[in-house]
Design an enzyme around this catalytic site. Structure first.
Site, mmCIF file in Angstrom:
data_model
loop_
_atom_site.group_PDB
_atom_site.id
_atom_site.type_symbol
_atom_site.label_atom_id
_atom_site.label_comp_id
_atom_site.label_asym_id
_atom_site.label_seq_id
_atom_site.Cartn_x
_atom_site.Cartn_y
_atom_site.Cartn_z
ATOM 1 N N PRO A 2 -7.848 11.985 -3.224
ATOM 2 C CA PRO A 2 -8.549 13.223 -2.852
ATOM 3 C C PRO A 2 -8.177 13.641 -1.429
ATOM 4 O O PRO A 2 -8.308 12.865 -0.495
ATOM 5 C CB PRO A 2 -10.034 12.839 -2.921
ATOM 6 C CG PRO A 2 -10.074 11.586 -3.737
ATOM 7 C CD PRO A 2 -8.761 10.889 -3.516
ATOM 8 N N GLU A 3 -7.684 14.851 -1.297
ATOM 9 C CA GLU A 3 -7.380 15.405 0.025
ATOM 10 C C GLU A 3 -8.513 16.345 0.422
ATOM 11 O O GLU A 3 -9.461 16.537 -0.338
ATOM 12 C CB GLU A 3 -6.044 16.151 -0.030
ATOM 13 C CG GLU A 3 -4.847 15.266 -0.351
ATOM 14 C CD GLU A 3 -4.435 14.384 0.841
ATOM 15 O OE1 GLU A 3 -4.930 14.630 1.965
ATOM 16 O OE2 GLU A 3 -3.646 13.456 0.642
ATOM 17 N N HIS A 91 -16.772 0.846 -12.957
ATOM 18 C CA HIS A 91 -16.439 1.474 -11.670
ATOM 19 C C HIS A 91 -17.448 2.521 -11.216
ATOM 20 O O HIS A 91 -17.192 3.239 -10.261
ATOM 21 C CB HIS A 91 -15.030 2.084 -11.674
ATOM 22 C CG HIS A 91 -13.994 1.177 -12.247
ATOM 23 N ND1 HIS A 91 -13.726 -0.069 -11.721
ATOM 24 C CD2 HIS A 91 -13.165 1.322 -13.322
ATOM 25 C CE1 HIS A 91 -12.769 -0.646 -12.445
ATOM 26 N NE2 HIS A 91 -12.426 0.167 -13.424
ATOM 27 N N ARG A 110 -10.621 2.118 -7.547
ATOM 28 C CA ARG A 110 -9.840 1.307 -6.606
ATOM 29 C C ARG A 110 -10.665 0.821 -5.420
ATOM 30 O O ARG A 110 -10.185 0.006 -4.628
ATOM 31 C CB ARG A 110 -8.606 2.095 -6.141
ATOM 32 C CG ARG A 110 -7.684 2.366 -7.330
ATOM 33 C CD ARG A 110 -6.410 3.039 -6.911
ATOM 34 N NE ARG A 110 -5.604 2.192 -6.037
ATOM 35 C CZ ARG A 110 -4.474 2.580 -5.472
ATOM 36 N NH1 ARG A 110 -4.027 3.801 -5.679
ATOM 37 N NH2 ARG A 110 -3.797 1.757 -4.704
ATOM 38 N N ARG A 151 4.938 15.623 23.965
ATOM 39 C CA ARG A 151 5.110 14.679 22.849
ATOM 40 C C ARG A 151 6.551 14.691 22.362
ATOM 41 O O ARG A 151 7.091 15.733 22.025
ATOM 42 C CB ARG A 151 4.240 15.079 21.651
ATOM 43 C CG ARG A 151 2.790 14.725 21.798
ATOM 44 C CD ARG A 151 2.152 14.819 20.400
ATOM 45 N NE ARG A 151 0.705 14.710 20.493
ATOM 46 C CZ ARG A 151 -0.050 14.012 19.643
ATOM 47 N NH1 ARG A 151 0.500 13.380 18.629
ATOM 48 N NH2 ARG A 151 -1.351 13.972 19.795
#
Ligand SMILES: [Zn+2]
Length: 270
Positions: A2-3, A91, A110, A151
């Site tokens: 999931p983003e 789960h 997971r 950077r």
């Protein structure tokens, strides 16, 4: 995994069903996920009303009077609102029973997810050093330009740095850099101001579109089975190494700058 768009869609999906409800009971079927599950979820949350469902980066926060339950979906987590007597499947690790007879269920095969507690008036350490939200006004080209000053690391690393901006994972970083025409390996400190504005705009567009598309899957949050479908977007570069660029036809290249592999167009991205 999931983003940010999936997490925001989850928030929008569950919010109407949990906000304003009082928690009757929390059932925890194991002691830990990625980290130990906060005991306050079972000991303190019951009896309290959920006053808001918020998102910060990829964390969901369910606010109550004395604190907030923090949910992270990890690699494979999902939340569902279900009738209170729905038997748990494998789960299904945690249920928050609500006063309307339904429950909010966390499913996570997971177990890289998390269920934590943030007392009112405090900031959980995981939330303490996060950069701006990508869809907020505080995230723009000027912010990126300031963050990039000096950077020498590749711009893709910087875009995935949670102190610079939250919630831009590997897929969205690769796609935003393509859309902005910026080579992912370019040193961040050597990018002109106008290009940062384009990159910030690309991040907002791509995440915003993914959230909009996610809206069509909201009904799934009330379905008893199945996982919420992640958004099938037309990807321009991610996962397409060796294939032709959809914009110019050049062969897309894969590269690895000491982090995760990324794909880019050698002609469109400079
Ligand atoms: Zn191209």
């Amino acid at each position: 995994m999931p983003e940010l768009p999936e997490v925001e869609t989850t928030r929008r999906g569950i919010a109407p069903h949990v906000v304003g409800r009082r928690v009757r009971e929390a059932v925890l079927r194991r002691a830990d996920l990625r980290w130990p599950i906060a005991r306050e979820i079972a000991d303190e949350l019951p009896g309290q009303e959920i006053t808001a469902a918020r998102r910060r980066a990829k964390y969901l926060l369910l606010d109550a009077e004395t604190g907030s339950a923090i949910v992270h979906l990890g690699m494979s987590g999902s939340l569902r609102v279900l009738p209170g007597d729905t038997p748990p499947r494998a789960h299904d690790h945690a249920d928050i029973h609500l006063d309307d007879g339904r429950l909010l269920r966390l499913h996570d095969p997971r177990r890289f997810g998390a269920l934590l507690w943030q007392p009112s008036g405090t900031l959980h350490p995981l939330l303490a050093h996060l950069g701006p939200e990508p869809l907020s006004d505080g995230f723009d080209g000027a912010w990126l330009a300031r963050a990039a000053a000096g950077r020498s690391a590749p711009v893709k690393h910087m875009l995935m740095d949670q102190r610079v901006v939250v919630g831009v994972g590997n897929i969205y970083a690769a796609e935003a850099l393509f859309r902005a025409g910026i080579h992912p390996g370019r040193a961040a400190g050597r990018i002109a101001a106008a290009r940062w504005e384009r990159l910030a705009g690309a991040v907002k567009d791509i995440l915003g579109q993914a959230i909009t598309r996610g809206g069509t899957t909201l009904r799934d949050f009330l379905a008893p089975d199945g996982a919420p479908g992640y958004f099938v977007q037309e990807l321009m570069v991610y996962g397409r190494a060796g294939q032709p660029c959809r914009a110019c036809g050049a062969t897309l290249r894969a590269a690895d700058w000491g982090q995760r592999a990324t794909v880019y167009c050698p002609r469109c991205q400079r």
